[in-house]
Scaffold this motif. Structure first.
Motif, PDB file in Angstrom:
ATOM      1  N   PRO A  28      79.988 -27.135  67.868  1.00 23.32           N
ATOM      2  CA  PRO A  28      79.929 -25.678  67.680  1.00 23.32           C
ATOM      3  C   PRO A  28      80.975 -25.022  68.584  1.00 23.32           C
ATOM      4  N   VAL A  29      81.900 -24.286  67.997  1.00 28.16           N
ATOM      5  CA  VAL A  29      83.039 -23.727  68.736  1.00 28.16           C
ATOM      6  C   VAL A  29      82.868 -22.211  68.859  1.00 28.16           C
ATOM      7  N   HIS A  87      87.250 -25.928  71.391  1.00 24.08           N
ATOM      8  CA  HIS A  87      88.422 -26.571  70.790  1.00 24.08           C
ATOM      9  C   HIS A  87      88.866 -27.783  71.605  1.00 24.08           C
ATOM     10  N   LEU A  88      88.676 -27.725  72.926  1.00 27.01           N
ATOM     11  CA  LEU A  88      89.003 -28.887  73.752  1.00 27.01           C
ATOM     12  C   LEU A  88      88.106 -30.075  73.390  1.00 27.01           C
ATOM     13  N   LEU A  89      86.816 -29.838  73.192  1.00 30.56           N
ATOM     14  CA  LEU A  89      85.924 -30.918  72.793  1.00 30.56           C
ATOM     15  C   LEU A  89      86.355 -31.516  71.459  1.00 30.56           C
ATOM     16  N   VAL A  90      86.800 -30.664  70.545  1.00 32.95           N
ATOM     17  CA  VAL A  90      87.293 -31.143  69.253  1.00 32.95           C
ATOM     18  C   VAL A  90      88.490 -32.062  69.460  1.00 32.95           C
ATOM     19  N   GLU A  91      89.428 -31.649  70.311  1.00 32.06           N
ATOM     20  CA  GLU A  91      90.631 -32.459  70.523  1.00 32.06           C
ATOM     21  C   GLU A  91      90.288 -33.814  71.135  1.00 32.06           C
ATOM     22  N   THR A 121      83.047 -29.110  62.620  1.00 31.26           N
ATOM     23  CA  THR A 121      82.864 -27.932  63.465  1.00 31.26           C
ATOM     24  C   THR A 121      82.108 -26.841  62.722  1.00 31.26           C
ATOM     25  N   VAL A 122      81.457 -25.995  63.499  1.00 32.46           N
ATOM     26  CA  VAL A 122      81.027 -24.676  63.042  1.00 32.46           C
ATOM     27  C   VAL A 122      81.606 -23.694  64.050  1.00 32.46           C
ATOM     28  N   LEU A 131      76.544 -37.407  67.422  1.00 32.98           N
ATOM     29  CA  LEU A 131      76.577 -36.624  68.658  1.00 32.98           C
ATOM     30  C   LEU A 131      76.860 -35.161  68.335  1.00 32.98           C
ATOM     31  N   VAL A 132      76.123 -34.269  68.980  1.00 30.55           N
ATOM     32  CA  VAL A 132      76.454 -32.845  68.987  1.00 30.55           C
ATOM     33  C   VAL A 132      77.049 -32.548  70.353  1.00 30.55           C
ATOM     34  N   ALA A 133      78.268 -32.031  70.378  1.00 32.83           N
ATOM     35  CA  ALA A 133      78.978 -31.738  71.627  1.00 32.83           C
ATOM     36  C   ALA A 133      79.189 -30.239  71.726  1.00 32.83           C
ATOM     37  N   VAL A 134      78.644 -29.614  72.766  1.00 35.20           N
ATOM     38  CA  VAL A 134      78.703 -28.159  72.873  1.00 35.20           C
ATOM     39  C   VAL A 134      78.958 -27.762  74.321  1.00 35.20           C
TER      40      VAL A 134
END
Length: 419
Positions: free
Chosen positions: A90-91, A97-101, A112-113, A137-140
C-alpha cells in the motif's frame, strides 16, 4: 592541509536526522572491545532485550542490522521474499515506492494499491487488495515522513493472518514517538532506525521478526549457512544477499554466535543507549512527549496563519508538513532559518517538493525549548521574506499547549544530560 572534524552548531528540526541525545554521543566515544569478548556478547544480548521492549514483542529474532534504516528494510524484504513471491505494497508516500523498488529488485511479483499523498488507507481497502492478490507478504510503511501520515496498523495483522500473508512494516519514522505494538498487532517483521524518535545517529537498524517469519528464513538457507553448519541441505532459492542475509544475521546474534560480520561496536553502544534512555523515561511517556511537542508545533504554525498539509487525524506525532505561502520562496526561507538561526527544516519529495516544509519534533528535540525556538525563528524568517504573520502568535500557541499538558510531559531528562 586537512582540518579536524568540527561541524557547525545546528538545531535539526526537519524530518530526520535530528540532534542525537548527548548520552548517546558519549556512548559512541567509549572504548572498543572484541566481537566475542564476554562483555560484548553480553551487551548484544542486553540490546536485544531492550529492543524487544521498544518494539513491544517477545520475538527471539530481535537484532540490529549494521547499516542505516534502509539496510534493515532491505534485509527484511530480500530475506523474506524469494523470486516470484507475491507482495502487496500500500503506497501513500515516497517510502512506499521505496518498498516497491526493493521488493522488485528481490525478484518479487509486486502489486500495489495507492492513495493520495496526505491520506491513509482504510483497513477495508487493504483487505480487499489482500483478498484479490493473495500475497505472501504485505509490506507497508507505518509513518511516511514525505507526507507525515501514520498508517493505522492495529487491524492489518488480523487481515493478513486470515489470508495467510506475512505483515512487514517500516517503522523508521514512528518507533518511539508513536504507538507500535508488534505482537499485539500481529506484525511479523518490523524495522527501524535510530535517527528519528529514538534520538541517535543513523547507522544501525533495529529489526524484529516473528517465529512465523523465522520459519520462512530457515527455508531459504544460503550456501554459506550450509557450509558454516556442515549441513548439505541448501535451499533452491537462497537469500540473494550475503551481508543482508537475515537468517545468517540471526545466527550471529543467536546463542551459537556463528560468525557473519564484525559487529559495529560503536553503533551497538549507541543503539543500546537509545533504547535504555527511552525505556528509562517509559514508552508511554515518550510517546506522550512526542504527541505534546507535535501538537505544540502544529498549533504554533497554524497560529502563524500557515496551513497544515494532510489528514490531521492520521498525522504522525513527530513531523508536521506546512504548506508554503504563495508569496515566499520556500528554499529561501529554509536557507534563512539555517544561516540566521542555525535551524534546519526540510522540504519534501515528488509532488510535495517545494509545496511544503516539514518540521520535526522528535527524539531529543521533542521538547518545549526546541519547539518554541523553531517557531520564533520561522516567524522571523517569514517576516523578513515579506510575509505578514501575527507577532508572537506561534510561540504563544505552542506555550499554551505545553501549559495545558500534563506536568509529566516535557523534556528528555535534561538534568541528567547536563550532569
Amino acid at each position: 592541509m586537512t582540518h579536524p572534524v568540527n561541524p557547525p552548531a545546528r538545531l535539526l528540526m526537519g524530518p530526520g536526522p535530528i540532534d542525537a541525545d548527548p548520552r548517546v554521543l558519549r556512548a559512541l566515544s567509549t572504548p572498543l572491545v572484541g566481537q566475542y569478548d564476554p562483555w560484548m556478547t553480553r551487551t548484544m544480548s542486553e540490546t536485544q532485550e531492550l529492543y524487544r521492549q521498544v518494539f513491544g514483542t517477545g520475538n527471539d529474532g530481535t537484532v540490529l542490522v549494521d547499516g542505516t534504516s534502509r539496510a534493515g528494510i532491505e534485509a527484511a524484504l530480500v530475506s523474506l521474499l524469494a523470486p516470484g513471491d507475491r507482495v502487496l505494497v500500500p503506497v501513500f508516500g515516497r517510502f512506499g515506492h521505496l518498498l516497491v523498488e526493493i521488493a522488485t529488485r528481490a525478484g518479487a511479483e509486486v502489486h500495489t494499491v495507492e492513495t493520495a499523498w496526505g491520506q491513509v488507507f482504510p483497513v477495508s481497502v487493504v483487505e480487499e487488495a489482500v483478498r484479490r492478490v493473495r500475497p505472501k507478504l504485505v509490506a507497508v510503511v507505518q509513518g511516511d515522513t514525505s507526507t507525515t501520515m501514520n498508517q493505522p496498523l492495529d487491524e492489518l495483522g488480523a487481515v493478513c493472518d486470515r489470508y495467510g500473508a506475512l505483515l512487514y512494516t517500516d517503522a523508521t519514522a514512528t518507533i518511539g514517538g508513536n504507538p507500535l505494538e508488534v505482537d499485539a498487532w500481529g506484525i511479523d517483521a518490523a524495522t527501524a532506525g535510530l535517527q528519528k524518535c529514538l534520538g541517535g545517529p543513523s547507522g544501525s537498524a533495529p529489526l524484529t521478526v516473528s517465529p512465523r517469519a523465522v520459519e520462512v528464513l530457515h527455508g531459504r538457507r544460503s550456501v554459506e549457512a550450509g557450509i558454516r553448519e556442515a549441513d548439505d541441505v541448501v535451499a533452491e532459492q537462497p537469500i540473494r544477499s550475503n551481508y543482508l542475509d537475515l537468517a545468517m544475521i540471526l545466527d550471529y546474534w543467536g546463542p551459537r554466535r556463528l560468525n557473519h560480520h564484525t559487529e559495529a561496536a560503536s553503533m551497538l553502544y549507541a543503539a543500546h543507549e537509545c533504547a535504555r534512555i527511552l525505556l528509562d523515561e517509559g514508552r508511554d511517556a515518550v510517546v506522550a512527549r512526542h504527541a505534546t511537542a507535535g501538537r505544540a508545533m502544529t498549533e504554533g504554525v497554524q497560529a502563524l496563519g500557515l496551513r497544515v498539509f494532510g489528514d490531521l487525524a492520521h498525522k504522525m506525532h513527530n513531523v508536521v508538513a506546512v504548506e508554503i505561502p504563495d508569496d515566499v520562496v520556500g528554499d529561501a526561507v529554509r536557507a534563512a532559518m539555517l544561516e540566521d538561526h542555525g535551524i534546519e527544516i526540510g522540504t519534501s519529495f515528488g509532488p510535495l517538493h517545494g509545496r511544503v516544509w516539514r518540521l520535526g519534533t522528535m527524539g531529543y528535540n521533542a521538547r518545549k525549548d526546541a519547539v518554541v525556538t523553531t517557531l520564533a525563528a520561522l516567524e522571523h524568517a517569514l517576516r523578513r521574506a515579506g510575509h505578514a504573520v501575527p507577532q508572537g502568535g506561534g510561540v504563544d500557541a505552542a506555550l499554551d499547549v505545553y501549559a495545558g499538558a500534563s506536568s509529566t510531559v516535557g523534556t528528555p531528562s535534561l538534568v541528567e544530560v547536563s550532569a
